[in-house]
Design a protein around this motif. Sequence first.
Motif, PDB file in Angstrom:
ATOM      1  N   PHE A 268       0.852  -1.188   0.000  1.00  0.00           N
ATOM      2  CA  PHE A 268       0.000   0.000   0.000  1.00  0.00           C
ATOM      3  C   PHE A 268       0.881   1.228   0.000  1.00  0.00           C
ATOM      4  N   ASP A 297      -3.344 -15.449  10.095  1.00  0.00           N
ATOM      5  CA  ASP A 297      -3.306 -15.961  11.465  1.00  0.00           C
ATOM      6  C   ASP A 297      -2.657 -14.964  12.405  1.00  0.00           C
ATOM      7  N   CYS A 298      -3.158 -14.918  13.618  1.00  0.00           N
ATOM      8  CA  CYS A 298      -2.495 -14.096  14.624  1.00  0.00           C
ATOM      9  C   CYS A 298      -2.630 -14.791  15.977  1.00  0.00           C
ATOM     10  N   GLN A 539      -0.140  -5.536   9.014  1.00  0.00           N
ATOM     11  CA  GLN A 539       0.964  -5.700   8.072  1.00  0.00           C
ATOM     12  C   GLN A 539       2.199  -6.311   8.730  1.00  0.00           C
ATOM     13  N   ALA A 540       2.282  -6.188  10.053  1.00  0.00           N
ATOM     14  CA  ALA A 540       3.451  -6.735  10.745  1.00  0.00           C
ATOM     15  C   ALA A 540       3.281  -8.223  11.061  1.00  0.00           C
ATOM     16  N   LEU A 541       2.101  -8.780  10.816  1.00  0.00           N
ATOM     17  CA  LEU A 541       1.900 -10.212  11.066  1.00  0.00           C
ATOM     18  C   LEU A 541       2.768 -11.031  10.110  1.00  0.00           C
ATOM     19  N   PRO A 542       3.341 -12.105  10.597  1.00  0.00           N
ATOM     20  CA  PRO A 542       4.276 -12.863   9.744  1.00  0.00           C
ATOM     21  C   PRO A 542       3.653 -13.349   8.438  1.00  0.00           C
ATOM     22  N   ASP A 543       2.366 -13.693   8.470  1.00  0.00           N
ATOM     23  CA  ASP A 543       1.743 -14.234   7.264  1.00  0.00           C
ATOM     24  C   ASP A 543       1.089 -13.171   6.397  1.00  0.00           C
ATOM     25  N   ASN A 567       7.739  -9.222  -1.545  1.00  0.00           N
ATOM     26  CA  ASN A 567       9.172  -9.176  -1.846  1.00  0.00           C
ATOM     27  C   ASN A 567       9.786 -10.553  -2.100  1.00  0.00           C
ATOM     28  N   ASP A 578       5.221 -26.272   6.589  1.00  0.00           N
ATOM     29  CA  ASP A 578       6.049 -25.110   6.913  1.00  0.00           C
ATOM     30  C   ASP A 578       6.822 -24.670   5.672  1.00  0.00           C
ATOM     31  N   THR A 582      12.785 -20.052   0.444  1.00  0.00           N
ATOM     32  CA  THR A 582      12.404 -18.672   0.157  1.00  0.00           C
ATOM     33  C   THR A 582      13.244 -18.143  -0.992  1.00  0.00           C
ATOM     34  N   ARG A 584      13.914 -14.511  -3.048  1.00  0.00           N
ATOM     35  CA  ARG A 584      13.587 -13.087  -3.076  1.00  0.00           C
ATOM     36  C   ARG A 584      13.589 -12.560  -4.501  1.00  0.00           C
ATOM     37  N   ASN A 586      14.559  -9.768  -5.592  1.00  0.00           N
ATOM     38  CA  ASN A 586      15.732  -9.024  -6.052  1.00  0.00           C
ATOM     39  C   ASN A 586      16.876  -9.940  -6.482  1.00  0.00           C
ATOM     40  N   ASN A 587      16.727 -11.242  -6.249  1.00  0.00           N
ATOM     41  CA  ASN A 587      17.698 -12.193  -6.803  1.00  0.00           C
ATOM     42  C   ASN A 587      17.187 -12.799  -8.100  1.00  0.00           C
ATOM     43  N   SER A 633       6.927  -2.287  -6.867  1.00  0.00           N
ATOM     44  CA  SER A 633       8.192  -1.839  -6.281  1.00  0.00           C
ATOM     45  C   SER A 633       8.869  -0.772  -7.131  1.00  0.00           C
TER      46      SER A 633
END
Lengths: 658, 456
Positions: A268, A297-298, A539-543, A567, A578, A582, A584, A586-587, A633
Amino acid sequence: MAAWDLSVTVEDLGSDAPPVTISVASDLHVGGVILKLVEKTQIKRDWSDHALWWEQKQQWLLRTAWTLEKYGIHADARLLFMPQHKPLKLGLPNGITLRLRASFSCPVFQTVMGICRMLNIRHPEELSLLRPVEEKKKKKDKDLAEEIYDLTEVPLSSGTLKIQIFNYRLSEKLDCNRLTFFAVSRPCLYNGMPAHFVDSPQMEAIYKMLSVTQPPPAPEVIAKQYRPASVVDKAHINGRWLDSSRCLMQQGIQENDRLWLRFKYAAFYDIEPKYDVVRLTQLYEQARWAILLEDVDCTEEEMMLFGALQYHISKVAQSEPQMLSTNAAMDDLESALMSLEVKMEGENSSASEFNVIVCFRPKRLTLKGYKQYWFKFQDTSISYFKSKEESIGEPIQQINLRGCEVAPDVNVASQKFLIRLLIPAPEGMNEVYLRCENEQQYAQWMAACRLASKGKSLADSSFQSEIQSIRSFLAMQKTNSHGNAPAGDESINTHSLVSPRYHKKYKPKQLTPRILDAYQNVAQLSLTDALMRFLQIWQALPDFGLSYVVVRFKGSRKDEVLGIAPNRLIRIDLGVGDVVKTWRYNNMKQWNVNWDIRQMAIEFDGNVNIAFSCVTADCKIVHEFIGGYIFMSTRSREKSDTLNEELFHKLTGGHEAL
Amino acid sequence: MHRENMQTPCRKIPGKPGREPGIFSLQGESANHYATVQPLFEPQLSQCFLPESLNELEDHDLDALVADLGSNSNPQEPSSDERTDTHSAPPAMTQEPQPAAARPAPPNSTQPSRVKQTSELQTKADKINLALEKLKEAKVRKLIVKVLMSDGSSKTLMVDERQSVREVLDTLFEKTHCDCSIDWSLCETDPELQIERGFEDHEYLVELLSAWTRHSENKICFLSRPQKYVMFTDPQLFYMWKKKKSCSSEINKQAKELLIKEHFGGSALIVPDLEGTLYLKEDGKKVWKPRCFVLRASGIYYVPKGKTKSSTDLACFVRFEKVNVYTTNNYKQKYRAPTNFCFMLKHPCIQKESHYIKFLCCDDEHMLMLWVNSIRIAKYGTVLYQNYQAAVRRASTLQTLTSASHQFPPPATYLGHVIWYPYITYTCITRLCSAQSHFVYGYIYIKWPQEWTISK
């Protein structure tokens, strides 16, 4: 060239009317066909929005200069002459359904731009349309006809823009650059609304629906909604996104069909509460539902905080008028005098005894029972005395509450009003319980303790509002504990604020103190700040921001889940449950789509190659998600505020060329 | 100024005697008294009265008030008697710029007949304003602190409660001629608990120190801590911590900047998704038990027995609002920890061993670095990033300034393991409690917030 007959169905004549036949030659251009058609129908109206749709090829004939030969149209072509903008039922994130005219002929990306311009939502590139989840209609629900707010009378989006620019030119004589800047990124508002919403009270009411948060939903409503139970469930929703590079007609959307407008990309950009009233409100609503339906999830603690924020937002939204931000800068002297006044009053109130008797128990010293003392609140400390008469002298003890933890322990039904204080001391924390006699006293003392823990004295201007918010929260518990209390303005069932998981785990009155506990940290936020806080925690939640798709990796025999984040890409093994890998962006060197076998291949730095086919969504959707995030981005303030539509299509389109 | 604002001074403001001991205030009733008053305030004994109403004062009263306060707000320099001290605090450090100097009291107030009523009200309002500022100034708490240097010497300075750690660092830069890098920090050490914490640049030093007990052995050190902003100089350590170290060390500058932008530059702050086994010292027990912990923006969680790592199952271990994170020294010996790489979370006021302190132990130094600094990210959020940006700006301007004028002194000795073994070299007491004796006017007072009873 030889003339031949071309029959065209004209939608405006009605569905039963036979096709209109006109005599054409292959070198006639599409514009000429339309002209002939309009002459033949002998209807006088504005045909400017109409165009020809070629049914077999699923294609609009929008290039009026092209000849029939160039399009490859012969006598067997089934052509339809109809408006390009048609009404659509649009479900918004806040649950409201609008009926509005949207373009059925331009790519969905532009259709969304048009809709967002009409609704005054900036950065339309973050949103998109998707096919709704079918609701299981029960017979009971039938008589509950859904209310639909009609916006079809709004002049077509391009028109609105012109009118706005024109108005600017008349009134302010802005230079052209400035003008487009305004038109694109900062819509000109009248009375805080786009021009087309000022026309009538009905329209104003609709704008209010868009820009003011909805009250918390009834617990039954939450329980009834579809909740994804697993990552695979969550993946299915992403198969519903429409293709941004093709138009609605091409994707089988009919007039008056129902679609959802949602924020698709979790990036956003540049939220500016002043201009983004509707955007912020709708974003909050989407976030709230994502939390309530456990789409993200939280933890339990986080859920309580979300609940407290929802409660606060709904309360402030009800009391606060539409103006979101009012920052009347106070005159220097005025503020100085105000502070003087407050100070004086403060000295006043802190000097005069806070005349209540509170029972008190230092927890570890006595095993049970409370002893009654005369208490006095002064600045950020409480002192207590044996009796009122002795309060002139030295207190038995004085406790500074600065930095202490204040927790409620309240049960209205059993008239229990405890304040639990954890007061830091060099040796550790001292646990003290204050027992108040009634609600009124509790609210006052609780408010005072909270302010003191933040280092503020009773003279602080927030004291009264703090008392008020505590009382209204207690009122909530009161109505809850009496079972089916009449639903007043003040009463909100705490089950409305948390996901159904906690409906089962806790009763409403068990939830109240938990939410109240979290509420004390947010009770002083303004509406905008509370909305922003909600979004930040979300937005700070891991998922957060993960869009899932079930895929089959090349060489693998089982289904796995690909998570697409703003990202990075993640690979989730369904067996392990799990994240196993990962990557990214930018790679990322490049990605390729094989449209024939519907497979995606991505190449990363260091010779890392992955390839997969998509199971729950078309590979175009996955391709669009990745390209879309790369596009998001690239946005930056320096590159002006105009939307680089061409780049978006370059990154997300591509298969039409084949 | 507007007419309606002019009316405001006429509001009736009830005055009541102030009760706080030690707060500087005004004494006496007559106007002359203010002009000639000998500033002899003994904080504990002074009867502090605010004027019944500032508005009821005559103009010359206000003038006197302003002049009086003005004179009070220029205290003499503290005569420092420390052996090691080489610089005494310049007044500029302890004093905010005085409005009184910029705006002397207008002399025409004694001739009210010749001035229009509005301007009279105007000057009066100005004076009230000024007087209020003076009152505020007079209430400012000040401390004299002794800061230990990495070479064992010390510097003494006066800090008032409005000074952030950043400002104190800037003062120390001026005094020490160090290289002004972003790593310099002020940190507190507690020899009793064997812990250390670097103060954050936005914190207020006086407030931090007021958590210490009266006879505290705690010290403040000025030293270079390479981990202070490690999350910005090496963000890949935190945000790609699961990757092998070899590939995260190859990361280039652009990739680092992108990582910072992604996690700190957006509308929300993203906390590193740290998780793993830590040893927890259970309340009052000597055993350290391994447990799986997860870091989230809202706190540290653990996975309860028999449950999964999914968010809904996690149990909250600690939240960060009221606690600070401290590194420890030699806990293998002190608490029989599995390793020496321990950290603890406690309320800043707690100064002794208590079951309200959470002790955690990591497997190695790298994990300890990740946990401690990730907790700082979660606790301070974007403020930490703003601190870093300010520190970088500050460092670059100061470095260009110093390099232009003269050669750098050799950079201060790099204290390799100072993070974990900080106070072996430091011995003297850091905070002087006798601040009051340095000031004639006595409007400095130190209030120890943790006192439970008022001593007579």
